[in-house]
Design a protein around this motif. Structure first.
Motif, short mmCIF file in Angstrom:
data_model
loop_
_atom_site.label_atom_id
_atom_site.label_comp_id
_atom_site.label_asym_id
_atom_site.label_seq_id
_atom_site.Cartn_x
_atom_site.Cartn_y
_atom_site.Cartn_z
N MET A 183 -22.50 10.57 -4.96
CA MET A 183 -21.86 11.04 -3.73
C MET A 183 -22.15 10.09 -2.57
O MET A 183 -21.27 9.83 -1.73
CB MET A 183 -22.33 12.45 -3.38
N PHE A 184 -23.35 9.55 -2.51
CA PHE A 184 -23.76 8.71 -1.39
C PHE A 184 -23.26 7.27 -1.54
O PHE A 184 -22.73 6.69 -0.60
CB PHE A 184 -25.28 8.71 -1.25
N VAL A 185 -23.46 6.68 -2.71
CA VAL A 185 -23.15 5.25 -2.86
C VAL A 185 -22.55 4.90 -4.21
O VAL A 185 -22.39 3.71 -4.52
CB VAL A 185 -24.42 4.38 -2.67
N GLY A 186 -22.26 5.88 -5.05
CA GLY A 186 -21.87 5.62 -6.44
C GLY A 186 -20.91 4.47 -6.62
O GLY A 186 -19.82 4.46 -6.06
N SER A 187 -21.33 3.48 -7.41
CA SER A 187 -20.49 2.30 -7.61
C SER A 187 -19.40 2.58 -8.64
O SER A 187 -19.54 3.43 -9.50
CB SER A 187 -21.34 1.12 -8.07
N GLN A 188 -18.31 1.84 -8.52
CA GLN A 188 -17.17 2.01 -9.43
C GLN A 188 -17.07 0.87 -10.42
O GLN A 188 -16.20 0.87 -11.28
CB GLN A 188 -15.88 2.08 -8.61
N ALA A 189 -17.94 -0.11 -10.33
CA ALA A 189 -17.88 -1.27 -11.22
C ALA A 189 -19.28 -1.64 -11.66
O ALA A 189 -20.26 -1.30 -11.02
CB ALA A 189 -17.24 -2.45 -10.50
#
Length: 314
Positions: free
Chosen positions: A294-300
């Motif tokens: 939720m805070f910083v979750g990366s997508q790659a």
């Protein structure tokens, strides 16, 4: 350099007191994404990290982003009690929201801090910005009176920004000087400068003619556009609260500095509500890391080491 600095000063002033259609100061958006957690956390990422930093986190592996998140949490916990409360999270989100302003100030700081002491005295700013234009070599220039007016206006603004009245601005005070619309204690200056820009007859108020004249100049034979008629109606029905035919400073303040929802406040409440498992209205590093997506979750996970290797910590 002096001319470039003056151009920047003019730009800074125009940003603080823009043209009529841009005079109203709205809070910058936390994110351009829709705030809908059911379809992703992009809004929360940009609100928490800032728009540019969120792009960098998108390039990190989950492990890397969690590691950096842990360091960010330590920074947010300013009283070092092991908890993040609403005031600390609210301050952090506001801080990230204003990062673009800080970057702008940092870019030009060295132009004014001539003695490199980490502060900017009024004399440093005045001499750097106006020294040449107010000197004897500039006496034959017609606009000299304009520069004197600008100097007087800048000095007044500088003194208000200088909260301890020592004639020297810290970085925060200098930021308030360049971007007064971002600081509550500078709002009277924003209003005063707005009135001075529009008030052509110098009576300290804005009448209908001045209000319209600030955004529209009638050309010979030209019919008045519909939007001007709409602005006339806005002046009479919405801006002039006491219906005396003028906008005083309080009415101008309501116009150019409207009360708005504090999006940073709402986002801080939202993040705490979603991650506060024991419902004590504050969150721990453990609770935050458990909800890192939720805070910083990366997508790659594999965009290349060159994108992250030398990135500075927030």
């Amino acid at each position: 350099m002096q001319l470039l600095v003056l151009v920047y000063t003019l730009t800074a002033v125009s940003l603080a007191v823009p043209a009529q259609e841009k005079r109203v100061h709205h809070q910058p958006k936390l994110s351009d994404h829709v705030h809908d957690d059911a379809h992703g956390f992009q809004y929360d990422h940009e609100a928490f990290l800032g728009k540019e930093e969120a792009k960098t986190f998108d390039q990190l592996t989950p492990e890397e982003s969690q590691e950096r998140l842990a360091k960010i949490v330590d920074r947010i916990d300013t009283n070092k009690d092991g908890f993040i409360d609403h005031s600390e999270l609210h301050w952090w989100i506001k801080h990230r929201q204003r990062s673009y302003i800080q970057e702008n100030v940092n870019k030009h700081w060295s132009d004014y801090d001539k003695n490199k002491d980490g502060m900017i005295a009024w004399e440093e700013y005045k001499n750097t910005t106006y020294g040449y234009y107010l000197g004897e070599d500039f006496d034959d220039v017609e606009d000299k009176s304009t520069y004197r007016t600008m100097l007087s206006r800048d000095e007044r603004r500088f003194k208000v920004a200088d909260r301890n009245h020592d004639g020297i601005a810290t970085r925060e005070e200098f930021t308030a000087f360049l971007h007064p619309e971002e600081y509550d204690y500078m709002k009277d200056v924003v209003v005063q400068e707005t009135v001075e820009d529009i008030d052509k007859n110098g009576d300290g108020k804005v009448d209908m003619q001045e209000y319209i004249g600030d955004m529209y100049s009638e050309e010979d034979g030209e019919s008045e556009p519909d939007w001007v008629q709409t602005e006339r109606k806005h002046f009479s029905e919405f801006r002039d609260f006491n219906k005396d035919g003028f906008l005083d400073k309080d009415e101008v303040a309501q116009w150019v500095l409207p009360g708005e929802v504090d999006h940073a406040d709402n986002e801080a409440k939202h993040l705490i509500h979603e991650t506060d498992t024991d419902k004590d209205e504050k969150i721990t590093k453990k609770e935050i890391l458990a909800n890192w997506n939720m805070f910083v979750g990366s997508q790659a996970t594999n965009y290349g080491e060159d994108l992250t290797k030398r990135h500075d910590e927030l």
